[in-house]
Scaffold this active site. Structure first.
Site, PDB file in Angstrom:
ATOM      1  N   HIS A 103      89.691  10.520  48.466  1.00 53.15           N
ATOM      2  CA  HIS A 103      89.293  11.629  47.601  1.00 53.15           C
ATOM      3  C   HIS A 103      87.986  11.246  46.897  1.00 53.15           C
ATOM      4  O   HIS A 103      87.817  10.098  46.475  1.00 53.15           O
ATOM      5  CB  HIS A 103      90.346  11.880  46.518  1.00 53.15           C
ATOM      6  CG  HIS A 103      91.664  12.388  47.032  1.00 53.15           C
ATOM      7  ND1 HIS A 103      91.837  12.905  48.299  1.00 53.15           N
ATOM      8  CD2 HIS A 103      92.873  12.476  46.414  1.00 53.15           C
ATOM      9  CE1 HIS A 103      93.102  13.283  48.449  1.00 53.15           C
ATOM     10  NE2 HIS A 103      93.750  13.026  47.327  1.00 53.15           N
TER      11      HIS A 103
ATOM     12  N   CYS B  11      97.378  11.321  43.027  1.00 54.32           N
ATOM     13  CA  CYS B  11      96.320  10.488  43.615  1.00 54.32           C
ATOM     14  C   CYS B  11      94.938  10.752  43.004  1.00 54.32           C
ATOM     15  O   CYS B  11      94.166   9.817  42.774  1.00 54.32           O
ATOM     16  CB  CYS B  11      96.281  10.655  45.126  1.00 54.32           C
ATOM     17  SG  CYS B  11      96.518  12.340  45.703  1.00 54.32           S
TER      18      CYS B  11
END
Ligand SMILES: NC(=O)c1ccc[n+]([C@@H]2O[C@H](COP(=O)([O-])OP(=O)(O)OC[C@H]3O[C@@H](n4cnc5c(N)ncnc54)[C@H](OP(=O)(O)O)[C@@H]3O)[C@@H](O)[C@H]2O)c1
Length: 344
Positions: free
Chosen positions: A241, A126
């Site tokens: 993130h 990710c």
């Protein structure tokens, strides 16, 4: 138009839940979607009425496509069996990413890598995913000599148990209690920052998460010469993130030109207005498919280096959205196997 029989393996997890939703939202041409998870969840009825199946030699037969997000061990055991049974597998785990025979693909960055696949396709990590979307236009225009990346990764990147751990520790601390013994992370995550996201395997001084970003960046951009230094941190954030990126280009590139390149690139939203504190945040990015880029500026210490701040929802573009986008590209290119046209 072909309509496919689709398996979602790990359907009860953080990524799998979003994958099921994305298949519907993006109207992927599925004739049937079958959710799979561990024996623990077999028989459970999910929101939407689908019943979770266990993985057995019988239940995995007859699929055109399987989207996996059940961890590397389950992928290692079951993804090749789905392929043998005729499915194309898009795998979210780290199990196959390093295999030179297996394409590692970001939909906007290297879709051509899907051509000639042998049934298994790997979805990148990710943190790497959002980095690649932001860096591809820069790499294509000015080349990349060196990258220094620091990540600020949310707990949903670790899965549903990590979200529960942060929530429970936060509640306890706010009620004046100690956070309790951590189970998912090596230290309490509530009101804390963990300076080594991932694990330190075999005495390595980098975490596996950091190694993934270094390796996957070079494989996806097809450029082994890029120098990369990475520190991955875990922060008490539920979704998205964030990354601080220092990129040293081979050719000169001004912040203004970089901003225009990024504005024109697919899958990117530029949010960059320092005067009004305009930059991407984890909360603003959560729930969106795009990668958000801001703080685009010259590194004052190097004439060919820029700094960027890049934020994206790790469960969406970082996992489920890219997996479904890859399924769409496979469909558009007629790469979903011999049975693809059978139910047309
Ligand atoms: N979270 C992210 O942002 C992210 C991003 C990119 C890639 N990934 C990768 O995606 C995978 C899943 O991550 P996650 O965050 O969704 O984890 P998670 O929330 O812990 O979910 C794990 C899923 O795998 C299933 N599972 C576990 N053991 C199994 C087994 N032996 N057989 C069949 N199913 C099994 C679980 O089923 P039960 O509910 O029955 O236990 C659950 O559906 C991991 O490989 C992870 O590295 C995650």
């Amino acid at each position: 138009m072909s309509r496919y029989r689709v398996a979602v393996v790990g359907a009860t997890g953080a990524v799998g839940t979003v994958m099921l939703r994305k298949l519907g939202e993006r109207k992927f041409p599925a004739a049937e979607i079958v959710p799979f998870a561990s024996e623990r969840s077999a028989g459970r009825v999910l929101d939407g009425g689908l019943t979770v199946q266990p993985l057995t030699e019988e239940t995995i037969q007859g699929f055109d496509l399987a989207l996996f997000s059940a961890g590397a061990t389950t992928s290692g055991e079951w993804a090749p069996r789905f392929v043998s049974a005729g499915a194309v597998v898009v795998d979210n785990s780290s199990r196959f990413r390093r295999d030179p025979e297996i394409p590692l693909v970001v939909a906007e960055v290297n879709p051509e890598a899907l051509d000639g696949h042998r049934g298994l396709i790997a979805n990148p990590n990710c943190s790497t995913m959002q980095l690649m979307v932001a860096l591809k236009p820069i790499h294509a225009t000015a080349g990349i000599e060196r990258l220094i990346v620091s990540t600020y990764q949310s707990v949903s990147g670790t899965g549903v148990k990590a979200v529960a751990e942060l929530t429970e520790q936060t509640r306890r601390v706010l009620e004046g209690e100690p956070p309790g013994e951590p189970a998912v992370y090596p230290h309490p995550i509530a009101f804390n920052v963990l300076g080594g996201a991932g694990n330190f395997p075999d005495g390595d001084d980098h975490t596996d998460e950091e190694r993934k970003m270094m390796f996957e960046t070079r494989k996806i951009l097809g450029d082994d010469a890029i120098g990369i230094s990475v520190t991955c941190a875990r922060v008490p954030v539920i979704a998205s993130h964030s990354e601080s990126i220092n990129v040293q280009t081979r050719e000169p590139l001004s912040p203004e030109d970089a901003r225009e390149l990024l504005r024109a690139a697919p899958g990117i939203t530029v949010v960059d207005d320092p005067a009004t504190h305009g930059y991407p945040t984890a909360i603003a990015a959560a729930g969106h498919d795009d990668v958000f880029v801001g703080r685009i500026r010259r590194d004052p210490s190097h004439e060919r280096a820029l700094n960027l701040w890049v934020v994206s929802d790790n469960l969406l573009k970082g996992a489920a959205t890219n997996a479904v986008q890859l399924a769409e590209v496979l469909d558009a290119r007629g790469l979903i196997g011999a049975r693809a046209g059978a139910t047309a």
